[in-house]
Design a protein around this motif. Sequence first.
Motif, PDB file in Angstrom:
ATOM      1  N   SER A   5       0.919  -1.016  -0.068  1.00  0.00           N
ATOM      2  CA  SER A   5      -0.033  -0.096  -0.125  1.00  0.00           C
ATOM      3  C   SER A   5       0.847   1.273  -0.081  1.00  0.00           C
ATOM      4  CB  SER A   5      -1.107  -0.061   1.218  1.00  0.00           C
ATOM      5  OG  SER A   5      -0.219  -0.059   2.311  1.00  0.00           O
ATOM      6  N   ALA A   6       2.087   1.497   0.389  1.00  0.00           N
ATOM      7  CA  ALA A   6       3.027   2.407   0.567  1.00  0.00           C
ATOM      8  C   ALA A   6       3.917   2.553  -0.483  1.00  0.00           C
ATOM      9  CB  ALA A   6       3.841   2.324   1.615  1.00  0.00           C
ATOM     10  N   VAL A   7       4.298   1.373  -1.279  1.00  0.00           N
ATOM     11  CA  VAL A   7       4.910   1.245  -2.495  1.00  0.00           C
ATOM     12  C   VAL A   7       4.378   2.308  -3.463  1.00  0.00           C
ATOM     13  CG1 VAL A   7       5.859  -0.197  -4.443  1.00  0.00           C
ATOM     14  CG2 VAL A   7       5.914  -1.036  -2.088  1.00  0.00           C
ATOM     15  N   GLY A   8       5.246   3.233  -4.015  1.00  0.00           N
ATOM     16  CA  GLY A   8       4.949   4.281  -5.013  1.00  0.00           C
ATOM     17  C   GLY A   8       4.334   5.354  -4.430  1.00  0.00           C
ATOM     18  N   SER A   9       4.017   5.397  -3.016  1.00  0.00           N
ATOM     19  CA  SER A   9       3.286   6.770  -2.334  1.00  0.00           C
ATOM     20  C   SER A   9       4.459   7.648  -2.170  1.00  0.00           C
ATOM     21  CB  SER A   9       2.642   6.238  -1.084  1.00  0.00           C
ATOM     22  OG  SER A   9       3.918   5.803  -0.162  1.00  0.00           O
ATOM     23  N   ILE A  10       4.157   8.933  -1.899  1.00  0.00           N
ATOM     24  CA  ILE A  10       5.003  10.117  -1.945  1.00  0.00           C
ATOM     25  C   ILE A  10       5.573   9.870  -0.536  1.00  0.00           C
ATOM     26  CG2 ILE A  10       5.280  12.389  -2.145  1.00  0.00           C
ATOM     27  CD1 ILE A  10       5.058  11.170  -4.827  1.00  0.00           C
ATOM     28  N   THR A  11       7.072   9.992  -0.412  1.00  0.00           N
ATOM     29  CA  THR A  11       7.482   9.911   0.983  1.00  0.00           C
ATOM     30  C   THR A  11       7.569  11.536   1.311  1.00  0.00           C
ATOM     31  OG1 THR A  11       9.639  10.097   0.008  1.00  0.00           O
ATOM     32  CG2 THR A  11       8.931   8.068   0.263  1.00  0.00           C
ATOM     33  N   ALA A  12       8.346  11.752   2.642  1.00  0.00           N
ATOM     34  CA  ALA A  12       8.583  12.923   3.329  1.00  0.00           C
ATOM     35  C   ALA A  12       9.390  14.020   2.516  1.00  0.00           C
ATOM     36  CB  ALA A  12       9.125  12.768   4.798  1.00  0.00           C
ATOM     37  N   SER A  13      10.380  13.185   1.506  1.00  0.00           N
ATOM     38  CA  SER A  13      11.301  13.727   0.898  1.00  0.00           C
ATOM     39  C   SER A  13      10.979  14.386  -0.458  1.00  0.00           C
ATOM     40  CB  SER A  13      12.687  13.008   0.563  1.00  0.00           C
ATOM     41  OG  SER A  13      12.185  11.948  -0.188  1.00  0.00           O
ATOM     42  N   GLY A  14       9.503  13.745  -0.771  1.00  0.00           N
ATOM     43  CA  GLY A  14       9.065  14.072  -2.206  1.00  0.00           C
ATOM     44  C   GLY A  14       9.394  12.962  -3.321  1.00  0.00           C
ATOM     45  N   ALA A  15       9.827  11.979  -2.862  1.00  0.00           N
ATOM     46  CA  ALA A  15      10.049  10.787  -3.938  1.00  0.00           C
ATOM     47  C   ALA A  15       9.058   9.889  -3.671  1.00  0.00           C
ATOM     48  CB  ALA A  15      11.577  10.117  -3.528  1.00  0.00           C
ATOM     49  N   HIS A  16       8.986   8.887  -4.531  1.00  0.00           N
ATOM     50  CA  HIS A  16       8.171   7.701  -4.545  1.00  0.00           C
ATOM     51  C   HIS A  16       8.729   6.787  -3.618  1.00  0.00           C
ATOM     52  CE1 HIS A  16       5.150   9.138  -7.582  1.00  0.00           C
ATOM     53  NE2 HIS A  16       6.090   9.687  -8.077  1.00  0.00           N
TER      54      HIS A  16
END
Length: 92
Positions: A5-16
Amino acid sequence: MCANSAVGSITASGAHATPYSTVAVDPSVIPLGAELLVDYGDGAGLRRYRAEDIGGAIKGSHIDLCVGSHAEAQQLGVKTATVYWMEVERDD
């Protein structure tokens, strides 16, 4: 550990979030964007990751590796490792 569910989501750094690359860190210890080299002590050598996310449960000297599924995260469990990091210079 991040799962499907988190794979590909946007991280705190703005990356996927990318399995086997993205790591969540405590940014007061390891800065976002840092390159991490992790030695699990298994004789397989250093593995390279990038500090791209943070997490409420990630405090102090812990990191959380993004993997492909929740089942895989449970199978891997918690490991003790030596972590080295290098801050990445930015061209601002």
